[in-house]
Design an enzyme around this catalytic site. Structure first.
Site, PDB file in Angstrom:
ATOM      1  CD  GLU A 168       4.052   8.084  -1.232  1.00 52.14           C
ATOM      2  OE1 GLU A 168       4.097   7.325  -0.253  1.00 52.14           O
ATOM      3  OE2 GLU A 168       3.250   7.932  -2.182  1.00 52.14           O
ATOM      4  NE  ARG A 178       5.598   5.217   1.121  1.00 52.70           N
ATOM      5  CZ  ARG A 178       5.604   4.349   0.129  1.00 52.70           C
ATOM      6  NH1 ARG A 178       6.461   3.363   0.111  1.00 52.70           N
ATOM      7  NH2 ARG A 178       4.766   4.479  -0.892  1.00 52.70           N
ATOM      8  CG  ASP A 215      -6.254   6.798  -1.988  1.00 52.67           C
ATOM      9  OD1 ASP A 215      -5.811   7.961  -1.953  1.00 52.67           O
ATOM     10  OD2 ASP A 215      -5.522   5.813  -2.160  1.00 52.67           O
ATOM     11  CD  GLU A 246      -4.240  -0.135  -0.729  1.00 54.43           C
ATOM     12  OE1 GLU A 246      -3.948  -1.165  -1.391  1.00 54.43           O
ATOM     13  OE2 GLU A 246      -3.442   0.816  -0.565  1.00 54.43           O
ATOM     14  CB  THR A 306      -3.075   6.490   4.776  1.00 58.57           C
ATOM     15  OG1 THR A 306      -3.620   5.806   3.658  1.00 58.57           O
ATOM     16  CG2 THR A 306      -1.861   7.297   4.359  1.00 58.57           C
TER      17      THR A 306
HETATM   18  C1  DMJ Z   1       0.578   3.270   0.790  1.00 60.34           C
HETATM   19  O1  DMJ Z   1       1.656   4.094   0.671  1.00 60.34           O
HETATM   20  C2  DMJ Z   1      -0.545   3.928   1.519  1.00 60.34           C
HETATM   21  O2  DMJ Z   1      -1.446   2.976   1.956  1.00 60.34           O
HETATM   22  C3  DMJ Z   1      -1.255   4.940   0.681  1.00 60.34           C
HETATM   23  O3  DMJ Z   1      -2.360   5.472   1.337  1.00 60.34           O
HETATM   24  C4  DMJ Z   1      -1.719   4.315  -0.598  1.00 60.34           C
HETATM   25  N1  DMJ Z   1      -0.664   3.658  -1.283  1.00 60.34           N
HETATM   26  C5  DMJ Z   1       0.190   2.767  -0.554  1.00 60.34           C
HETATM   27  C6  DMJ Z   1      -0.301   1.353  -0.450  1.00 60.34           C
HETATM   28  O4  DMJ Z   1      -0.992   0.881  -1.493  1.00 60.34           O
END
Ligand code: DMJ
Length: 688
Positions: A318, A322, A451, A586, A675
């Site tokens: 995370e 982020r 994912d 998403e 992501t």
């Molecule tokens: C985000 O932190 C990122 O996109 C991660 O890959 C999946 N979860 C959240 C958004 O849903």
């Protein structure tokens, strides 16, 4: 003596079919009439009364019966459907003829399904080539009269809660339509093999002209929740995203400044790592949206307040996606060294996570003490977490010319590449930090915990200039694995979806998280991967859209189950525990990719509807947006009192990029998004 017998009963005589006594019609009529005359008045009245009742009942029930025949029954019991064993899976039918499709030459997407197969066991394809799934019909039930929830409106200024953007003048609309026609003509298969030389340079800040040209939106009637009609790529939509961002930011600034997350209902904040997550996640979004003032005050906080020298445990994944991702992206957009310095600081503090016997990193790092550990209950790490930090660490190495970051994350990919326990490229969800082996084998999903492994295979390959063959090989194999094991269609409307596999048992469950996949598949096709990846992307995009459209609030639940039964009914089944919406990105992320590669304006319209629903059901008066508990209850969606940082970092950013006509704004031939929607440059090709 017996009293005279009363005829309060009806006697029926069953005739012998072989007897000649009553085989004559005339006789039969006479006999019936005689019998009728023999009945008492009471009996006759009773029979007539019953017949009249039957007639009335028949007339009344006629429309609903026919409605059911037409498949438009509005029964609510579908909500409560439980997991079903996937028995009697329907064969793939041609929509037009209703017959089974013959194998065709060309790429294949879905394994044929044998109706006599074992529960859930996918069946080997019937021939070398299997047809692409037929497109789902567009005739899906809609909920036109959505209303904003009173629970989010009661103490707020109405005009603050819902705003309407102004109509585009007709002439402009006509011009737009002409433009769309041209677009359609130009719609060549742009997603095949169009790779432009990567450009390492940072991008200049986007112009705010478009935004400034837009007139301020007029207040709307909150009950009128039909999305305002604006043409698909106008400044009005961009302005609506900016409005949403400003509203979210206002809540964060007023009640959670410098903290991780806003709690907009209680007007307070939540702390996760104590790193100002929302603020850092939002930096590049503000830059892209042209919100200069907001950006300046956030930068000021980063400069003066942000410190990573804290005795705090953070989650490696995370924090990487982020914080490290957000800082690197902002550095590239602004060219401001401050963000690179901060990125180096957090990057080096995360490194202790990789000191494990297997070189598979621990999930948690204390960034002040330089220690790392797995979660308390296990020595496993989540697969997606250890394989979705590579874009950021590799970029940090490139920028700092210090190879250590790239080396540790490349090592993880190498290990996973050759690890036994995969099934046709699909990976289990956990990996042990001691042994370096997969654990919980046999369970496969494209949702939570797996994912972004698939997403980062492709994106690392693109980032590195499409030279790292192992990444491409793993990605291509995984897409084949998805087609072979996880892809199915719903019974009612033939929506294509990606389910889950648990020890050969198929579960028609799909997390909203899986909706990243259409975008990723489209990105791969754009970079020269097989065209059927794009076909699949189109089908999955429709499904993700339906996950929103079929809900009463117009917002998708966190998890859906799909109806595999061939009967009429609903495609999407939502269990009570899965009805929440966390403001996730998403679907709008994929809509952005799909629009960029196809220029089909329907993707913009779908995104517009989603923004509208966020405004109607999650916008909190006074500032901020909140996750909600129940996307099926438009009257009381149940605010959860939490605004996730990715709503500003991802959801609103992708919506803005979706509506922007500027294809050079973070061109997908120059940037790859991590992501968490933070843009990192595609590396320039090495000189030959
Ligand atoms: C985000 O932190 C990122 O996109 C991660 O890959 C999946 N979860 C959240 C958004 O849903």
């Amino acid at each position: 003596m017996y009293p005279p017998s009363r005829k309060d009963f009806i006697s029926l005589t069953l005739s012998d079919p072989h007897s000649n006594t009553y085989n004559n019609g005339k006789h039969r009529r006479q006999s019936c009439w005689r019998k009728w005359k023999q009945l008492s008045r009471l009996q006759r009245s009773l029979i007539l009364f019953l017949l009249a009742l039957l007639l009335i009942f028949g007339l009344l029930s006629y429309p609903s019966i026919t409605e059911q025949w037409r498949g438009w029954s509005d029964r609510e019991d579908w909500l409560e459907l439980n997991d079903r064993d996937v028995k009697d899976l329907p064969p793939i039918l041609d929509q037009a003829t209703g017959k089974g499709l013959p194998p065709v030459a060309g790429p294949h997407v879905l394994p044929a399904v044998d109706p006599d197969a074992d529960a859930g066991a996918p069946v080997e394809p019937r021939g070398p080539n299997i047809p692409i799934l037929p497109r789902p019909p567009t005739k899906i039930k809609t909920f036109p009269n959505k209303r904003g929830p009173p629970s989010l409106q009661k103490d707020g200024n109405i005009s603050d809660t819902v705003r309407e953007v102004k109509q585009v003048p007709e002439v402009a609309q006509e011009e737009e339509e002409e433009g769309q026609e041209e677009d359609k003509e130009k719609k060549i298969v742009s997603w095949r093999g169009a790779m432009i030389e990567a450009d390492q340079a940072t991008e200049t800040p986007p112009s705010t002209n478009e935004r400034e040209a837009a007139a301020p939106p007029a207040p709307a009637n909150p009950a009128d929740t039909v999305p305002p009609e604006v043409s698909s790529g106008t400044v009005d939509r961009l302005e609506a995203v900016c409005d949403a961002f400003r509203h979210a930011w206002k809540g964060y600034k007023d009640y959670a400044w410098g903290h991780d997350e806003l709690k907009p209902i209680s007007r307070s904040f939540g702390e996760w790592f104590g790193l100002g997550l929302t603020l850092i996640d939002s930096l590049d979004t503000m830059w892209i949206l042209g919100l200069k003032e907001e950006f300046a005050e956030a930068k000021d906080w980063v400069e003066k307040e942000l410190s990573f020298d804290k005795n705090v445990d953070v989650n490696l994944f995370e924090t990487t996606i982020r914080v490290l991702g957000g800082l690197l992206s902002t550095y590239h957009l602004t060219g401001d060294q401050l963000f690179l310095e901060k990125a180096k600081d957090i990057g080096s503090r995360l490194m202790p996570a990789f000191k494990t016997p297997s070189k598979i990193p621990f999930s948690d790092v204390n960034i002040g003490r330089g220690t790392a550990h797995p979660p308390r209950w296990t020595s496993d790490s989540t697969l997606a977490e250890v394989t979705s930090i590579q874009l950021e660490f590799r970029e940090l190495s490139r920028l700092t010319q210090d190879p250590q970051y790239q080396e540790v994350v490349n090592e993880v990919m190498k290990l996973v590449h050759k690890l036994p326990g995969k099934q046709d490229g699909l990976v289990p969800m956990f990996i042990n930090t001691n042994s370096g082996q997969f654990t919980h084998k046999g369970v496969f999903t494209l949702g939570a915990r797996a994912d972004s492994y698939y997403e980062y295979l492709l994106k690392q390959w693109i980032q590195g200039g499409k030279t790292e063959d192992d990444l491409l090989e793993d990605y291509l194999q995984a897409v084949e694995g998805v087609k072979k094991h996880l892809l199915r269609q719903t019974g009612p409307n033939k929506l294509t979806f990606v389910g889950e596999l648990s020890h050969t048992r198929f579960n028609p469950k799909m997390d909203h998280l899986v909706c990243f996949l259409p975008g990723t598949l489209a990105l791969g096709a754009h970079n020269g991967l097989p065209g059927d990846h794009m076909d699949l992307a189109v089908q999955l995009m429709e499904t993700c859209h339906q996950m929103y459209k079929q809900m009463e609030t117009g917002l998708s639940p966190e998890i859906v189950h799909f109806n595999l039964q061939a009967s009429d009914g609903h495609d999407v089944v939502v269990k009570p525990a899965d009805r929440h919406n966390l403001l996730r990105p998403e679907t709008v992320e994929s809509l952005f990719y799909m629009y960029r590669f196809t220029k089909d304006t329907k993707y913009r319209d779908w995104g517009w509807d989603i923004l509208h629903s966020f405004n109607n059901y999650t916008k909190v008066p006074g500032g901020g947006y909140t996750s909600i508990n129940n996307v099926r209850d438009p009257v009381n969606p149940g605010p959860r009192d939490k605004m996730e940082s990715f709503f500003l970092g991802e959801t609103l950013k992708y919506l803005y990029l979706l509506f922007s006509d500027d294809m050079e704004l973070l061109s997908l031939d120059k940037y790859v998004f991590n992501t968490e929607a933070h843009a990192l440059p595609i590396w320039p090709s090495p000189p030959k």
